[in-house]
Design a protein around this motif. Sequence first.
Motif, PDB file in Angstrom:
ATOM      1  N   LEU A 105      52.981  38.583  47.917  1.00 16.07           N
ATOM      2  CA  LEU A 105      52.498  39.893  48.359  1.00 16.07           C
ATOM      3  C   LEU A 105      52.244  40.820  47.171  1.00 16.07           C
ATOM      4  N   ALA A 106      53.073  40.708  46.140  1.00 12.06           N
ATOM      5  CA  ALA A 106      52.870  41.535  44.951  1.00 12.06           C
ATOM      6  C   ALA A 106      51.549  41.177  44.268  1.00 12.06           C
ATOM      7  N   ILE A 107      51.261  39.879  44.180  1.00 10.64           N
ATOM      8  CA  ILE A 107      49.994  39.440  43.594  1.00 10.64           C
ATOM      9  C   ILE A 107      48.831  39.920  44.464  1.00 10.64           C
ATOM     10  N   ALA A 108      48.994  39.793  45.781  1.00 15.53           N
ATOM     11  CA  ALA A 108      47.933  40.231  46.687  1.00 15.53           C
ATOM     12  C   ALA A 108      47.658  41.730  46.536  1.00 15.53           C
ATOM     13  N   SER A 109      48.712  42.498  46.299  1.00 16.65           N
ATOM     14  CA  SER A 109      48.534  43.950  46.173  1.00 16.65           C
ATOM     15  C   SER A 109      47.727  44.338  44.940  1.00 16.65           C
ATOM     16  N   MET A 110      47.644  43.427  43.966  1.00 15.95           N
ATOM     17  CA  MET A 110      46.884  43.713  42.745  1.00 15.95           C
ATOM     18  C   MET A 110      45.407  43.350  42.874  1.00 15.95           C
ATOM     19  N   LEU A 111      45.059  42.654  43.941  1.00 15.53           N
ATOM     20  CA  LEU A 111      43.671  42.213  44.124  1.00 15.53           C
ATOM     21  C   LEU A 111      42.895  43.298  44.866  1.00 15.53           C
ATOM     22  N   THR A 112      42.536  44.331  44.147  1.00 15.45           N
ATOM     23  CA  THR A 112      41.878  45.483  44.772  1.00 15.45           C
ATOM     24  C   THR A 112      40.365  45.524  44.527  1.00 15.45           C
ATOM     25  N   MET A 113      39.851  44.672  43.630  1.00 19.17           N
ATOM     26  CA  MET A 113      38.419  44.657  43.377  1.00 19.17           C
ATOM     27  C   MET A 113      37.681  44.071  44.589  1.00 19.17           C
ATOM     28  N   ARG A 114      36.474  44.535  44.826  1.00 21.51           N
ATOM     29  CA  ARG A 114      35.747  44.157  46.031  1.00 21.51           C
ATOM     30  C   ARG A 114      35.580  42.639  46.158  1.00 21.51           C
ATOM     31  N   ASP A 115      35.298  41.962  45.049  1.00 21.41           N
ATOM     32  CA  ASP A 115      35.064  40.522  45.139  1.00 21.41           C
ATOM     33  C   ASP A 115      36.365  39.724  45.262  1.00 21.41           C
ATOM     34  N   MET A 116      37.526  40.424  45.235  1.00 20.95           N
ATOM     35  CA  MET A 116      38.807  39.755  45.377  1.00 20.95           C
ATOM     36  C   MET A 116      39.481  40.049  46.715  1.00 20.95           C
ATOM     37  N   LEU A 117      38.845  40.843  47.569  1.00 22.74           N
ATOM     38  CA  LEU A 117      39.474  41.256  48.826  1.00 22.74           C
ATOM     39  C   LEU A 117      39.706  40.076  49.772  1.00 22.74           C
ATOM     40  N   MET A 118      38.792  39.105  49.761  1.00 16.81           N
ATOM     41  CA  MET A 118      38.986  37.948  50.622  1.00 16.81           C
ATOM     42  C   MET A 118      40.187  37.130  50.170  1.00 16.81           C
ATOM     43  N   MET A 119      40.348  36.997  48.863  1.00 19.10           N
ATOM     44  CA  MET A 119      41.506  36.297  48.331  1.00 19.10           C
ATOM     45  C   MET A 119      42.797  37.037  48.709  1.00 19.10           C
ATOM     46  N   ARG A 120      42.751  38.366  48.675  1.00 21.86           N
ATOM     47  CA  ARG A 120      43.919  39.157  49.081  1.00 21.86           C
ATOM     48  C   ARG A 120      44.283  38.862  50.534  1.00 21.86           C
ATOM     49  N   PHE A 121      43.273  38.793  51.388  1.00 17.48           N
ATOM     50  CA  PHE A 121      43.495  38.489  52.800  1.00 17.48           C
ATOM     51  C   PHE A 121      44.190  37.136  52.963  1.00 17.48           C
TER      52      PHE A 121
END
Length: 240
Positions: A105-121
Amino acid sequence: MTRARRRRIIRTRRTVTGVVLVGAISFLAGMTDATGLLLTGDFVSFMTGNTTRAALALSDGNLNHAAVLVSAILVFVLGNAAGIVISHVSQRRIFVMLGSVSLVLAIASMLTMRDMLMMRFYMIVFAMGMVNAAVEHIEGLPIGLTYVTGALSRFGRGIGRWIIGDRRLDWTIQIVPWGGMVLGAIAGAVLTRLVGAHALWLVSLFAMGLAFAAMLIPRPLQRRFNQKIAAHRSAIASGK
């Protein structure tokens, strides 16, 4: 103190510890679920809903959204599998499991760039799958941490059995994950509306806090909350 009384006390302590743990982890799951839904617009633990929505997307010809949801289902399954493997090879199962969830979840919280949002999901979905392996049962009663449909079904069936004469009340434990999920979802929704995507950081910190709290649970007791893999192997071997 008689041996029977001592056993009852030990069993009660195990049950209370399990109920508190399930409530806390379900609260974490609710926070993550609400935060993930508000940030991504799709469910991160409700795979029944994602299955239905994927089917609807296919019927509408929206192949892209259908692919996203089907992929989320696969990631959720992989998260569950990874959780079982991690818990099996770890001495401090719940600590390592919740620590791993916190890290994801901490790694996901760092993925704020638009092209990384799917990876965050997908990472949030993976974390939600993993957390299910933290506690699989309490005193033989199956427990679901991120899905409450099964818990509510067991609760309803317990009411039915009580009406027809079965006076056992062990089924009442099924309301715990539902209650934790509701309260956690409220907290997650409030946090997300207040701080936006930064809410994932707070959820990650909460998961890590739970992980350290779980260190207080003796290792033999932690093992009782998971399926006994060795027992299954023995049963298989004896059946050959």
